[in-house]
Design an enzyme around this catalytic site. Structure first.
Site: not given
Ligand code: PNS
Length: 168
Positions: A22, A95
């Site tokens: 993050h 991702r």
């Protein structure tokens, strides 16, 4: 003479807790947009480990180095919140291919609700492409090493939380 528009982006999520994945996105988002609002979803149906207030604190501890990054929380529809905050961009990280389907569904739904708000995806840094808050919590609770996966301040909080749970 036309002036460059000021772009505010929202980076929404659960952040339970914030990981280095993050943080990498926040750093890159802060370079890409004029103002980045990292916003935590309230009323999360998932039983969170940390309260929204704790997550706001943890985020603030690590993003204070980026002057154009703000931490907030929201409930209700994300696009309504974005509109109220005069944001025109929703930032999300991808991702792996497995993230794509869920992210596509959300982006298309959000576009249908408010076409003027654009979802922008950034590919996660390869070093963090396997990290999720869920896995970090699981590995940590089973005694695994999570150094380098979350900011040190978050690791400390996880330690405190786990010790409390063990002695409760
Ligand atoms: O970190 P997460 O849990 O993947 O974040 C999911 C989040 C907060 C982005 C998503 O659940 C959300 O936007 N919730 C708000 C409700 C909403 O607007 N739903 C319609 C969008 S599909």
């Amino acid at each position: 003479m036309s002036r460059k528009p000021h772009v505010t982006a929202i980076y929404p999520g659960s952040f339970d807790p914030i990981t280095n994945g993050h943080l990498d996105l926040i750093q890159r988002g802060s370079r890409t947009f004029d103002h980045l609002i990292v916003s935590i979803l309230r009323n999360d149906a998932k039983q969170p480990l940390f309260s929204v207030e704790e997550r706001v604190e943890m985020l603030r501890e690590v993003v204070h180095v980026y002057p154009n990054v703000e931490v907030d929380s929201f409930d209700g529809l994300l696009v309504d919140y974005a509109s109220a905050r005069q944001a025109t961009v929703l930032l999300r990280g991808i991702r792996a291919i497995s993230d794509y389907e869920y992210e596509l569904q959300m982006a298309l739904m959000n576009r249908r609700l408010r076409p003027e708000i654009e979802t922008v995806f950034m590919m996660a840094h390869e070093a963090y492409s396997f990290i999720s808050s869920r896995l970090v919590k699981q590995v940590f609770s089973l005694g695994g090493n999570i150094a380098g996966l979350v900011p040190p301040s978050v690791e400390e909080r996880l330690n405190t939380r786990l010790t409390k749970q063990k002695t409760a």
